[in-house]
Design a protein around this motif. Structure first.
Motif, PDB file in Angstrom:
ATOM      1  N   ASP A  26      14.524   5.886  17.194  1.00  0.00           N
ATOM      2  CA  ASP A  26      15.803   5.954  16.468  1.00  0.00           C
ATOM      3  C   ASP A  26      15.654   5.503  15.019  1.00  0.00           C
ATOM      4  O   ASP A  26      16.393   5.944  14.135  1.00  0.00           O
ATOM      5  CB  ASP A  26      16.862   5.100  17.175  1.00  0.00           C
ATOM      6  N   MET A  27      14.721   4.581  14.783  1.00  0.00           N
ATOM      7  CA  MET A  27      14.512   4.102  13.406  1.00  0.00           C
ATOM      8  C   MET A  27      13.730   5.083  12.550  1.00  0.00           C
ATOM      9  O   MET A  27      13.606   4.890  11.341  1.00  0.00           O
ATOM     10  CB  MET A  27      13.772   2.759  13.434  1.00  0.00           C
ATOM     11  N   GLY A  28      13.184   6.112  13.186  1.00  0.00           N
ATOM     12  CA  GLY A  28      12.491   7.127  12.396  1.00  0.00           C
ATOM     13  C   GLY A  28      11.027   7.314  12.702  1.00  0.00           C
ATOM     14  O   GLY A  28      10.337   8.049  11.984  1.00  0.00           O
ATOM     15  N   ALA A  29      10.516   6.678  13.767  1.00  0.00           N
ATOM     16  CA  ALA A  29       9.125   6.925  14.149  1.00  0.00           C
ATOM     17  C   ALA A  29       8.983   8.362  14.650  1.00  0.00           C
ATOM     18  O   ALA A  29       9.891   8.902  15.295  1.00  0.00           O
ATOM     19  CB  ALA A  29       8.686   5.942  15.237  1.00  0.00           C
ATOM     20  N   ARG A  61      11.860   4.024   5.894  1.00  0.00           N
ATOM     21  CA  ARG A  61      12.840   5.100   6.045  1.00  0.00           C
ATOM     22  C   ARG A  61      14.028   4.902   5.092  1.00  0.00           C
ATOM     23  O   ARG A  61      14.557   5.878   4.553  1.00  0.00           O
ATOM     24  CB  ARG A  61      13.304   5.183   7.490  1.00  0.00           C
ATOM     25  N   ARG A  62      14.428   3.657   4.851  1.00  0.00           N
ATOM     26  CA  ARG A  62      15.535   3.411   3.916  1.00  0.00           C
ATOM     27  C   ARG A  62      15.170   3.807   2.492  1.00  0.00           C
ATOM     28  O   ARG A  62      16.042   4.131   1.684  1.00  0.00           O
ATOM     29  CB  ARG A  62      15.956   1.937   3.948  1.00  0.00           C
ATOM     30  N   SER A  63      13.872   3.798   2.201  1.00  0.00           N
ATOM     31  CA  SER A  63      13.429   4.184   0.860  1.00  0.00           C
ATOM     32  C   SER A  63      13.504   5.691   0.650  1.00  0.00           C
ATOM     33  O   SER A  63      13.281   6.183  -0.460  1.00  0.00           O
ATOM     34  CB  SER A  63      11.992   3.706   0.622  1.00  0.00           C
ATOM     35  N   GLY A  64      13.804   6.422   1.714  1.00  0.00           N
ATOM     36  CA  GLY A  64      13.888   7.870   1.621  1.00  0.00           C
ATOM     37  C   GLY A  64      12.600   8.593   1.953  1.00  0.00           C
ATOM     38  O   GLY A  64      12.534   9.825   1.887  1.00  0.00           O
ATOM     39  N   GLU A  88      10.739  -3.571  11.366  1.00  0.00           N
ATOM     40  CA  GLU A  88      11.335  -3.815  10.053  1.00  0.00           C
ATOM     41  C   GLU A  88      10.617  -3.000   8.971  1.00  0.00           C
ATOM     42  O   GLU A  88      11.257  -2.464   8.057  1.00  0.00           O
ATOM     43  CB  GLU A  88      11.272  -5.302   9.721  1.00  0.00           C
ATOM     44  N   ILE A  89       9.292  -2.914   9.078  1.00  0.00           N
ATOM     45  CA  ILE A  89       8.534  -2.099   8.128  1.00  0.00           C
ATOM     46  C   ILE A  89       8.957  -0.642   8.237  1.00  0.00           C
ATOM     47  O   ILE A  89       9.182   0.042   7.233  1.00  0.00           O
ATOM     48  CB  ILE A  89       7.025  -2.242   8.390  1.00  0.00           C
ATOM     49  N   GLU A 133       0.833  -1.207   0.000  1.00  0.00           N
ATOM     50  CA  GLU A 133       0.000   0.000   0.000  1.00  0.00           C
ATOM     51  C   GLU A 133       0.864   1.251   0.000  1.00  0.00           C
ATOM     52  O   GLU A 133       0.594   2.214  -0.729  1.00  0.00           O
ATOM     53  CB  GLU A 133      -0.918   0.001   1.226  1.00  0.00           C
ATOM     54  N   ALA A 134       1.899   1.258   0.837  1.00  0.00           N
ATOM     55  CA  ALA A 134       2.769   2.430   0.940  1.00  0.00           C
ATOM     56  C   ALA A 134       3.498   2.702  -0.371  1.00  0.00           C
ATOM     57  O   ALA A 134       3.783   3.853  -0.708  1.00  0.00           O
ATOM     58  CB  ALA A 134       3.769   2.238   2.073  1.00  0.00           C
ATOM     59  N   ALA A 135       3.812   1.636  -1.111  1.00  0.00           N
ATOM     60  CA  ALA A 135       4.514   1.806  -2.384  1.00  0.00           C
ATOM     61  C   ALA A 135       3.569   2.230  -3.502  1.00  0.00           C
ATOM     62  O   ALA A 135       3.975   2.928  -4.431  1.00  0.00           O
ATOM     63  CB  ALA A 135       5.206   0.498  -2.772  1.00  0.00           C
TER      64      ALA A 135
END
Length: 220
Positions: free
Chosen positions: A92-95, A67-70, A61-62, A39-41
């Motif tokens: 730290d992971m970006g939440a 976040r790795r996708s930018g 992991e999601i 859905e996000a993609a």
């Protein structure tokens, strides 16, 4: 706002969907991590509510993949894990925020609005309650495209009510927002302004209800 809710608990999803819809948002559901990533993609969302305990892919992991996708999509993590290391890991992971279960759906909706606002999302500047839209940046409101000619006090009252749709706003709360620099306000003055606002919303706008002795409520 268009909001993706990633949650495998169907009753909880229905509760969140009702709260989000009642606040004028458009909720979408993903019950698994795989569905969430797809859905996000495939679509553009204004915010993501992400449960960590999913049946297939761990929510962390999601979060990391997004976040790795930018993507800087505002993300509110939802979990029953209350250990401090888990909370730190999520942030730290970006939440953008971390909400522990159990929680009040209305509070979660408010937190989503806050993280979108902090990230500068345009959707956070527009409140929608049924056919009513309030553009906070422009300082204007309309009902089904019909502009409302509001006085400053009426606009102040509408902003407070529109941020809490279907919830009671006490008279004291309204007075504090409408008359921030005044200390002695006659009850009749508040009633006059609210009465004018009610007439301007009618007949096709949300219903502004009076709860005698308590306050007011804007019903979509």
């Amino acid at each position: 706002m268009k909001i993706l809710v990633v949650e495998d608990d169907a009753p909880l999803w229905r509760s969140l969907a009702a709260s989000l819809s009642g606040a004028g948002h458009e909720p979408h559901w993903a019950a698994t991590g795989a569905e969430a990533l797809a859905e996000a993609a495939a679509s553009t969302f204004d915010a993501l509510i992400l449960d960590i305990g999913l049946p297939d892919i761990d929510g962390f992991e999601i979060l990391a993949r997004i976040r790795r996708s930018g993507s800087d999509l505002p993300i509110v993590v939802l979990t029953a894990r209350d250990a401090v290391p888990d909370r730190i890991a999520g942030l730290d992971m970006g939440a953008d925020d971390y909400v522990l279960k159990p929680f009040e759906p209305e509070e979660l909706v408010a937190r989503v609005r806050a993280v979108v606002r902090r990230k500068g999302g345009a959707a956070a500047n527009v409140l929608t309650v049924g056919p009513l839209t309030c553009d906070l940046q422009a300082g204007s409101a309309a009902v089904a495209g019909r502009p409302l000619d509001l006085r400053p006090r009426e606009w102040a009252a509408l902003k407070v009510l529109a941020t809490r749709p279907s919830r009671v706003v006490t008279r004291e709360q309204l007075v504090a927002e409408m008359f921030p620099d005044e200390t002695a306000i006659s009850p009749n003055v508040l009633d006059v302004h609210v009465g004018r606002l009610r007439r301007k919303l009618a007949p096709d706008g949300p219903r502004l209800r009076t709860l005698r002795g308590v306050g007011y409520r804007l019903d979509p």
